[in-house]
Write a protein that holds these residues in place. Sequence first.
Motif, mmCIF file in Angstrom:
data_model
loop_
_atom_site.group_PDB
_atom_site.id
_atom_site.type_symbol
_atom_site.label_atom_id
_atom_site.label_comp_id
_atom_site.label_asym_id
_atom_site.label_seq_id
_atom_site.Cartn_x
_atom_site.Cartn_y
_atom_site.Cartn_z
ATOM 1 N N LYS A 267 -9.413 -2.962 0.283
ATOM 2 C CA LYS A 267 -9.744 -2.756 1.767
ATOM 3 C C LYS A 267 -10.389 -1.452 1.598
ATOM 4 O O LYS A 267 -10.348 -0.687 0.881
ATOM 5 C CB LYS A 267 -8.467 -2.340 2.609
ATOM 6 N N ALA A 268 -11.779 -1.632 2.378
ATOM 7 C CA ALA A 268 -12.779 -0.799 2.140
ATOM 8 C C ALA A 268 -13.644 -0.696 3.459
ATOM 9 O O ALA A 268 -13.746 -1.683 4.265
ATOM 10 C CB ALA A 268 -13.505 -0.842 1.020
ATOM 11 N N ARG A 269 -14.376 0.451 3.477
ATOM 12 C CA ARG A 269 -15.544 0.664 4.734
ATOM 13 C C ARG A 269 -16.616 0.125 4.025
ATOM 14 O O ARG A 269 -17.103 0.765 2.957
ATOM 15 C CB ARG A 269 -15.514 2.006 5.207
ATOM 16 N N ALA A 270 -17.342 -0.943 4.530
ATOM 17 C CA ALA A 270 -18.354 -1.773 3.810
ATOM 18 C C ALA A 270 -19.599 -1.528 4.760
ATOM 19 O O ALA A 270 -19.351 -1.502 5.817
ATOM 20 C CB ALA A 270 -18.027 -3.041 3.851
ATOM 21 N N SER A 271 -20.634 -1.293 3.721
ATOM 22 C CA SER A 271 -21.918 -1.184 4.389
ATOM 23 C C SER A 271 -22.996 -2.190 3.523
ATOM 24 O O SER A 271 -23.450 -1.729 2.419
ATOM 25 C CB SER A 271 -22.497 0.139 4.516
ATOM 26 N N LEU A 272 -23.581 -3.258 4.056
ATOM 27 C CA LEU A 272 -24.380 -4.224 3.474
ATOM 28 C C LEU A 272 -25.831 -4.009 4.074
ATOM 29 O O LEU A 272 -26.030 -4.148 5.122
ATOM 30 C CB LEU A 272 -23.977 -5.461 3.822
ATOM 31 N N VAL A 273 -26.737 -3.844 3.046
ATOM 32 C CA VAL A 273 -27.869 -3.719 3.266
ATOM 33 C C VAL A 273 -28.807 -4.749 2.557
ATOM 34 O O VAL A 273 -28.828 -4.408 1.155
ATOM 35 C CB VAL A 273 -28.550 -2.235 3.495
ATOM 36 N N GLY A 274 -29.442 -5.699 3.103
ATOM 37 C CA GLY A 274 -29.859 -6.633 2.225
ATOM 38 C C GLY A 274 -29.109 -7.083 1.070
ATOM 39 O O GLY A 274 -27.970 -7.718 1.201
ATOM 40 N N PRO A 275 -29.430 -7.335 -0.282
ATOM 41 C CA PRO A 275 -28.467 -7.838 -1.249
ATOM 42 C C PRO A 275 -27.394 -6.591 -1.841
ATOM 43 O O PRO A 275 -26.970 -7.089 -2.713
ATOM 44 C CB PRO A 275 -29.964 -8.310 -2.429
ATOM 45 N N SER A 276 -27.583 -5.476 -1.302
ATOM 46 C CA SER A 276 -26.488 -4.391 -1.626
ATOM 47 C C SER A 276 -25.661 -4.262 -0.752
ATOM 48 O O SER A 276 -25.607 -4.336 0.556
ATOM 49 C CB SER A 276 -27.256 -3.365 -2.012
ATOM 50 N N ILE A 277 -24.313 -3.902 -1.332
ATOM 51 C CA ILE A 277 -23.062 -3.560 -0.340
ATOM 52 C C ILE A 277 -22.275 -2.157 -0.826
ATOM 53 O O ILE A 277 -22.237 -2.239 -2.368
ATOM 54 C CB ILE A 277 -22.121 -4.820 -0.381
ATOM 55 N N ALA A 278 -22.369 -1.247 -0.001
ATOM 56 C CA ALA A 278 -21.715 -0.016 -0.658
ATOM 57 C C ALA A 278 -20.207 -0.076 0.132
ATOM 58 O O ALA A 278 -20.173 -0.340 1.180
ATOM 59 C CB ALA A 278 -22.657 1.124 -0.153
ATOM 60 N N LEU A 279 -19.362 0.206 -0.802
ATOM 61 C CA LEU A 279 -17.873 0.291 -0.107
ATOM 62 C C LEU A 279 -17.335 1.808 -0.503
ATOM 63 O O LEU A 279 -17.599 2.424 -1.627
ATOM 64 C CB LEU A 279 -17.012 -0.572 -1.173
ATOM 65 N N THR A 280 -17.012 2.431 0.658
ATOM 66 C CA THR A 280 -16.499 3.665 0.536
ATOM 67 C C THR A 280 -15.007 3.532 1.109
ATOM 68 O O THR A 280 -14.570 2.535 1.723
ATOM 69 C CB THR A 280 -17.100 4.695 1.627
ATOM 70 N N ASN A 281 -14.339 4.688 1.089
ATOM 71 C CA ASN A 281 -12.699 4.688 1.239
ATOM 72 C C ASN A 281 -12.013 3.526 0.791
ATOM 73 O O ASN A 281 -11.282 2.725 1.447
ATOM 74 C CB ASN A 281 -12.627 4.755 2.818
ATOM 75 N N VAL A 282 -12.282 3.168 -0.450
ATOM 76 C CA VAL A 282 -11.870 2.014 -1.055
ATOM 77 C C VAL A 282 -10.323 2.210 -1.456
ATOM 78 O O VAL A 282 -10.123 3.163 -2.221
ATOM 79 C CB VAL A 282 -12.545 1.780 -2.589
ATOM 80 N N ASN A 283 -9.642 1.067 -1.296
ATOM 81 C CA ASN A 283 -8.056 1.027 -1.657
ATOM 82 C C ASN A 283 -8.066 -0.332 -2.473
ATOM 83 O O ASN A 283 -8.225 -1.390 -1.724
ATOM 84 C CB ASN A 283 -6.996 1.084 -0.618
ATOM 85 N N VAL A 284 -8.055 -0.381 -3.875
ATOM 86 C CA VAL A 284 -8.095 -1.756 -4.502
ATOM 87 C C VAL A 284 -7.052 -1.600 -5.523
ATOM 88 O O VAL A 284 -6.594 -0.583 -5.924
ATOM 89 C CB VAL A 284 -9.485 -1.681 -5.304
ATOM 90 N N GLU A 285 -6.412 -3.090 -5.386
ATOM 91 C CA GLU A 285 -5.131 -3.268 -6.263
ATOM 92 C C GLU A 285 -5.426 -4.299 -7.183
ATOM 93 O O GLU A 285 -6.036 -5.664 -6.607
ATOM 94 C CB GLU A 285 -4.064 -3.615 -5.479
ATOM 95 N N LEU A 286 -5.163 -4.524 -8.384
ATOM 96 C CA LEU A 286 -5.623 -5.469 -9.491
ATOM 97 C C LEU A 286 -4.607 -5.324 -10.771
ATOM 98 O O LEU A 286 -4.428 -4.414 -11.259
ATOM 99 C CB LEU A 286 -6.731 -5.143 -10.116
ATOM 100 N N ASP A 287 -3.628 -6.599 -10.667
ATOM 101 C CA ASP A 287 -2.733 -6.559 -11.685
ATOM 102 C C ASP A 287 -1.615 -5.479 -11.584
ATOM 103 O O ASP A 287 -1.058 -4.807 -12.806
ATOM 104 C CB ASP A 287 -3.478 -6.726 -13.373
ATOM 105 N N GLY A 288 -1.492 -5.165 -10.585
ATOM 106 C CA GLY A 288 -0.421 -3.941 -10.349
ATOM 107 C C GLY A 288 -1.088 -2.565 -10.559
ATOM 108 O O GLY A 288 -0.302 -1.597 -9.912
ATOM 109 N N ASN A 289 -2.374 -2.488 -10.772
ATOM 110 C CA ASN A 289 -2.826 -0.937 -10.840
ATOM 111 C C ASN A 289 -3.722 -0.806 -9.487
ATOM 112 O O ASN A 289 -4.426 -1.612 -8.895
ATOM 113 C CB ASN A 289 -3.868 -1.163 -12.037
ATOM 114 N N THR A 290 -3.556 0.197 -8.967
ATOM 115 C CA THR A 290 -4.117 0.783 -7.495
ATOM 116 C C THR A 290 -4.931 1.963 -7.845
ATOM 117 O O THR A 290 -4.553 2.848 -8.786
ATOM 118 C CB THR A 290 -2.927 1.089 -6.689
ATOM 119 N N ALA A 291 -6.045 2.037 -7.251
ATOM 120 C CA ALA A 291 -7.091 3.083 -7.325
ATOM 121 C C ALA A 291 -7.657 3.282 -6.061
ATOM 122 O O ALA A 291 -7.701 2.417 -5.211
ATOM 123 C CB ALA A 291 -7.994 2.562 -8.510
#
Length: 644
Positions: A267-291
Motif C-alpha cells: 500500500k503506497a501513495r503512487a505517482s506515475l509519470v510516463g514509464p516511471s512510477i514513484a511510491l511514497t509512504n510505502v508499507n510493504v510485506e513480503l514473506d512475513g517481512n514488513t518495511a
Amino acid sequence: MPIVALLGVVVIGLFAMSWLLSRDALRHAVEAQIRSVTGLDFVVNGAVDISVFPGSYVSFHDVGLKNGGAVDPALTVDVLTANLRLLPLLLQRFEIADMVMLRPRIRVIREANGDSNWSPFIESIARKTKPGGEQLSFSEIRIQDGQLDYRDPHNHERLNDIDLALAWPSISRSFAATGQFDWRGERVDASLSVSDFLAALAGERSGLKARFASAPIKLAFDGNIANKASLVMEGTLTADSLSLRNALRWVGQAPPGSGGFGRFALKARASLVGPSIALTNVNVELDGNTAEGVMTYSNSGRQTLQATLAAGAIDFTPYVSTVRLLASGQRDWSRQLFDLDALSSVDLDMRLSAAKVTVGSSVLGRTALGANLRGGTLALSVGEAQIYGGIARGSFNIARSDTIADIKAQVQFSDVDLLACASDLFGVTRLTGRGTMNMMLEASGSSPFGLAQSLDGSATLIGQDGAITGFNVEQLLKRLERRPLSGAGNFRSGSTPFSNLVMQLKFQDGIATAQDIRIDGPASKLTLTGTASVPAREYDMKGTASLKAAANGTGGFDLPFVIQGPWDDPLIFPDPESLIRRSPGAAPLLDAVKDRKTKDAVRSVIERFTTAPKALQPDAEKKDEAPAAAAPAATAPVEPEKAN
C-alpha cells in the motif's frame, strides 16, 4: 374494458407501424449513427435483421469497422445488434438505445508516437461530448465473448473471452466499464470508472478508480489521471498476492532465485509519470517481512528499481536457503551450477536498514546494507552490522560472465565471538574466544566447488582469551615430559586455552598457506606451518607444541606434531622420533640403530641366523658318519649373539 380496448388499439397500431416503416430507411439511419459516433467506416458483409415490434432492433452480421483507408479493420463483429428506443420510433425517429457485440475481435495498434488505429474513435467521442456539441445517440455497449489484440513496438498482448459493459456519458459526465476477461490463462474481474469523462478525453485531470482481481494478484488504484504531454496518475495504490513469485511469472517477469517471494502486500501513495512510477509512504510485506519507505520503478528500455526501506526485523533465510555451499553429505562442496539469470533481468539500487536481520542460523543486530545491481553485476555493501557479538563491515561483488560467477569479497569482523563466526563461515567448531578477522578473497566458478578451486586472497585472524577444543596441549606435554613412551592416551579431549592467537593465511588456487600461525597460552605455545586444501577441506600441516619453562627455569618441552585430515575431524599426532629421544632408555637404542657400525653388526647377526639352517642341511645327511661335528656347527652362531 376501455383500458383493454385502448391497449388493443395500441398493439394493433404498433403492428401496423412495423409493417409501414421503411426497413431500408431504418437500416441506413442506424448505420449513419454508428459511423457518426465511432468515427470509423462501417462495413456490413452479411445479412441484416430488422424488428420493430415487439422487439425494436437492427442486427448486422459480419460487420467491420476500420479507419479510413486501412486494410485491416480495427473491429470485426460476428453479430452487432443495435437496440432502438421505442418512443422516438413511434414518431418516425430512429435512435439507438444501446449496442450488443457478439464475438467481436478488437485490434489496437499503437505507434511509437502514441497514435493508434482507434484515434478517430477517441476524437469522435471527445467532439460529441463537448458542451454544445452533438449529443451521443447511444451511451452503452455490451461485449460478449470478445477478443482484443494489442500491439506496440515492444509488446503484444491478447485478451480472450471478454464480457464487458461499457457506459460513457450521454447525460452524466462519468464513464464506467465492468466485466471479465481471460489474460495469460487467468480469469480477471475488472472495473474502471472515470468521474469526468470529458476532461479525461481532453487530457485534463479527472478522477479514476480501477480494480483488477485475479488468482495471482489483486490490484486497486484510487486517484486522478491526466494525459496532456504524457500520462500522469496520482493516487493510492494497493496490491495483494498469495504468491509474488507466481504473480511475477504471470506478468512475464522471471522471479529471482527459487526461494521466497510468497505472500505479498503493498500500500503506497503512487505517482506515475510516463514509464516511471514513484511510491511514497510505502508499507510493504513480503514473506512475513514488513518495511516502510519509498520506491521508484522505471521501464525506459530496461527495468530499474530503486528503494530505501526501514524494517524492524528481516529474515533473508527463504532467499538464501536454496544456495547450498556444501553437498548433502556436508563433507564436500556442492557442484550444483549457479543460476545467474536473475542478475541480468533488472537493475536494482536498494538501501535497507533493520533492527534485526536473520540469515539461516545467523542473527544480526542493527544492520545497514545496500545492494546495487547493474549490467549483470551485483554489489552488496554492509555499512555496519551487529553480528556474533561484534561489528561486521565489508563488500561483496558478483559479476556474471556467461555461466561463470566472478566473486570478490572484502569483509572485516571486529571483536566477534570466534566460535559462532568460524562455525557459520567455515564450518570450524573447535575455536572459541573473541577476535578480529579480515578477509580479502577472490574466486571464479560456476558452482561452489569451482569457487573453492580458484580461491585467491588473504585472511588474518587475531584472537584473545579463547581456546582450541578437541585436545589439551598442556596436559599432553606434561605427561609426555614425564613418560615420553607412555603413549598419548586420550588426548583428543579437553581444550587448549590461549591468551593470544595470530593467523595469517595466503590463498592461491584454493590452497591456503600458513604464513604465520601462533597460539600463545598460559603454559603452552603452538606454532604451525603447512597448507590447507579448500576444495578437499583437508589439513596438511606441521607444528610445534612447547611447554613453557617454570619461573625457576626448570621444565620446558618442545614437541613437533602433525595435523592431517578433514577440517571437521582432523588427525593430530605427535612426532615419534622426538618422544623416543626424550626417553632415557630408548634414545641410545635410536642412536645405535642410526650408527653405521651398529647397523652392520646387527645385519651380520641376522644374516648368520638366516644362513645357519642352510649350513645344517648337509650335516644332517651325514649324521650317521660324523655325529660329533654337527654340534659345533649348530652352536657356532650363538657366540656372536651373546657378545652383542
